[in-house]
Design an enzyme around this catalytic site. Structure first.
Site, mmCIF file in Angstrom:
data_model
loop_
_atom_site.group_PDB
_atom_site.id
_atom_site.type_symbol
_atom_site.label_atom_id
_atom_site.label_comp_id
_atom_site.label_asym_id
_atom_site.label_seq_id
_atom_site.Cartn_x
_atom_site.Cartn_y
_atom_site.Cartn_z
ATOM 1 N N PHE A 277 3.655 -9.004 -12.704
ATOM 2 C CA PHE A 277 4.453 -9.243 -11.502
ATOM 3 C C PHE A 277 5.894 -9.519 -11.923
ATOM 4 C CE2 PHE A 277 6.303 -12.088 -8.320
ATOM 5 C CZ PHE A 277 6.163 -11.302 -7.192
ATOM 6 N N ASP B 284 15.109 8.339 -9.754
ATOM 7 C CA ASP B 284 14.795 7.807 -8.417
ATOM 8 C C ASP B 284 15.080 6.306 -8.368
ATOM 9 O OD1 ASP B 284 14.030 8.091 -5.780
ATOM 10 O OD2 ASP B 284 11.911 7.708 -6.190
ATOM 11 N N THR C 234 7.667 8.064 -10.945
ATOM 12 C CA THR C 234 7.123 9.256 -10.285
ATOM 13 C C THR C 234 8.001 10.481 -10.508
ATOM 14 O OG1 THR C 234 6.173 7.851 -8.567
ATOM 15 C CG2 THR C 234 6.315 10.195 -8.094
ATOM 16 N N SER D 213 10.903 -9.691 -6.626
ATOM 17 C CA SER D 213 11.210 -8.978 -5.385
ATOM 18 C C SER D 213 12.117 -7.796 -5.673
ATOM 19 C CB SER D 213 11.895 -9.936 -4.403
ATOM 20 O OG SER D 213 12.350 -9.250 -3.257
ATOM 21 N N GLU E 178 0.842 -1.196 0.000
ATOM 22 C CA GLU E 178 0.000 0.000 0.000
ATOM 23 C C GLU E 178 0.868 1.234 0.000
ATOM 24 O OE1 GLU E 178 -0.603 0.560 4.796
ATOM 25 O OE2 GLU E 178 -2.166 -0.458 3.667
#
Length: 566
Positions: free
Chosen positions: A378, A418, A458, A381, A256
């Protein structure tokens, strides 16, 4: 001069080197000795975690200066979650082990003792009324230059003294910057004179509003139309119908953030045979008036650049002159409307019971709520939690990262800006080779059993169809004050490289981030076998790359050197 009673100085003596947040977490403070019951502070496990349980202690001034403090003189005030920011724990998209656990690390400015902050606006700092209030505060000073503090209770006698704001450095752990950075700008690239440049059509997304430079009063409707176009829809779909439970298999919430919720699931292949089976659903509320997770909801104008950049970088998988699979694959974008489906709510509650959620319960959303749903493949990791067999694997993973950035530079003037380890996903693969195209030349890399995917645009900068998309960080001082990890030095190095002009294309920023990743590969990532000859040999290779990486001007320049290209 502001004076504080000896009783209060005695109270602060033991913890004078600690900020109020540390005192809340330290059971040996005087507050604990006074049997003041503290709020429970939850350790965060989430992908994008923030300090939602921050609070501060207000100490009322005693009526008699020589009387000791009592329980009645103190009270706990819950600090507003919307102003509470922290560095998050590293992202973890799936896996069978527990999520990575991180310490709480608040990102706020510490207000000077005796000063109370409010949000009132004033035109001039010198004209503001100044007062004294004896409190220990832990508050966030708004970075907007148009806002200043208005203090109460006791007026200072000398208003002629200069009052300056102190911006202390902030010590953080590495990870994603949780604070929403919605300053996306889209500008037309043109070679015309300055007057025409000022008049060019563009829009600025800042403070959750669309600021228009020229004749775009109907742009919000156009943004909605553009979002629907990228979704291949005419109108929003009913949320319950679009994501019915029987269409999704093995669904679970995996993370989240302030932006919304992340679920992992498998598509029912009998329903949609052409879809990727293992996907991630990123569900983002849009255009609502309700404050969610401490922030205003995104607008169409703010979600559109994310959709465009994600789709364009994904399209590099099929480009002829410059192609790579190194950027996350977006399967589908949907605009849906309505309440959260019950099966998603149950998964949210299960996650909350097991790990503790910092987000608001999705039952808050009403019948007219809009959501953007990004369906992403997906991809494993994140690099911070992935365990390499040895440094040979990590060396070839670095090569994949370098080539992906080089392809992005050549095709879209791409800068990631980033690229911390949380934005690099790694999964095991049975493929022996990674194939890409760079400047029309076909390249084949050894995979060594790992496949790398770059995510999260972003802060990225791209040029698409003569339009430049970028996130203007020139006014985000908090980001550049952070310390504690090389990651936060990189933000300052980027600002210096760009001269704080975030629209300009400077691929050197990709090199700066590559230097960061190389340092982390040497110092931070996990390895299974570190005592082998192969591991030691490739550690030396990575060190050699570290020594020369900053001599390159771009990832393309670096790729030319590594692969002996012209």
């Amino acid at each position: 001069m502001l004076s504080i009673s000896k009783t209060k100085m005695d109270f602060l003596e033991e913890g004078r080197w600690k900020d109020p947040f540390d005192e809340l977490l330290d059971s040996r403070t005087k507050l604990s000795k006074m049997n003041i019951v503290k709020q429970n502070v939850r350790v965060t496990y989430n992908i994008d975690s923030s300090v939602e349980n921050s609070s501060y202690i207000e100490i009322k001034e005693p009526n008699h200066k020589n009387e000791p403090l009592t329980l009645e003189d103190c009270s706990i005030k819950v600090y507003c979650p919307s102003d509470s920011i922290s560095t998050p724990c590293d992202k973890r998209l799936g896996g069978t082990t527990g999520l990575f656990e991180t310490d709480l690390s608040p990102i706020t400015r510490l207000k000077l003792e005796g000063v109370e902050d409010s949000r009132d606006k004033c035109a001039d700092t010198n004209e503001a009324d100044l007062y004294v209030n004896v409190e220990i505060l832990f508050q966030n000073i708004n970075s907007s230059p148009k806002k200043c503090s208005n203090f109460g209770k006791k007026r200072l006698s000398n208003l002629n003294k200069m009052v300056t704001a102190v911006h202390p450095s902030i010590s953080l752990n590495p990870g994603k910057w949780r604070k929403s950075l919605n300053n996306f700008i889209r500008s037309k690239i043109t070679e015309t004179n300055f007057t025409k440049k000022v008049e060019r059509r563009s829009s600025i997304c800042q403070d959750r509003k669309s600021l228009v430079l020229k004749g775009e009063h109907k742009f919000e409707n156009k943004y909605e139309e553009d979002v629907l176009k990228y979704c291949h829809q005419c109108t929003p779909l009913p949320f319950n119908t679009a994501y019915e439970q029987h269409k999704l298999l093995n669904t679970k919430k995996i993370g989240e953030g302030a932006y919304g919720e992340v679920f992992r699931c498998s598509r029912n292949q009998e329903v949609l045979k052409d879809h990727i089976s293992d996907i991630v659903l990123k569900i983002i509320p849009l255009e609502g008036s309700t404050v969610i997770n401490g922030e205003k909801q995104k607008t169409f104008s703010q979600i559109l650049p994310e959709i465009i950049i994600t789709k364009k970088m994904c399209s590099l998988r099929t480009s002829k002159t410059n192609s790579t699979n190194g950027f996350v694959s977006i399967q589908k974008v949907s605009l849906v409307k309505g309440r959260y489906p019950p099966h998603f709510i149950k998964l949210w509650e299960k996650y909350d019971n097991e790990k503790g959620s910092e987000n608001d319960h999705p039952e808050l959303f009403g019948d007219n709520q809009l959501f953007a749903v990004l369906e992403l493949k997906f991809a494993g990791s994140d690099m911070a939690n992935f365990k390499f067999l040895n440094s040979e694997q990590s060396y070839y993973a670095l090569q994949q990262i370098i080539l992906a950035l080089a392809v992005g530079e050549e095709e879209y003037q791409f800068e990631h800006r980033d690229l911390h380890l949380g934005n690099i996903l790694i999964e095991y693969t049975n493929k022996k080779h990674i194939v890409c195209t760079f400047k029309s030349s076909n390249l084949t890399l050894l995979s060594k059993g790992v496949n790398v995917t770059i995510i999260d645009y972003t802060l990225s900068r791209v040029t698409i169809n003569d339009c430049c998309y970028f996130n203007d960080l020139s006014r985000d001082e908090e980001l550049f004050q952070a310390t504690g990890d090389y990651q936060y030095d990189v933000y300052r190095m980027m600002r210096n490289e760009l001269k704080n002009n975030w629209s300009s294309f400077s691929p050197k920023t990709n090199i700066i981030w590559l230097s960061y990743v190389i340092v982390k590969v040497l110092d931070s990532v996990k390895y299974k076998s570190i005592n082998t000859k192969v591991h030691r040999m490739y550690i030396d290779k990575i060190k050699e790359l570290k020594n020369i990486i900053m001599t390159f001007e771009s990832a393309s320049h670096c790729a030319n050197y590594l692969f002996n290209l012209n």
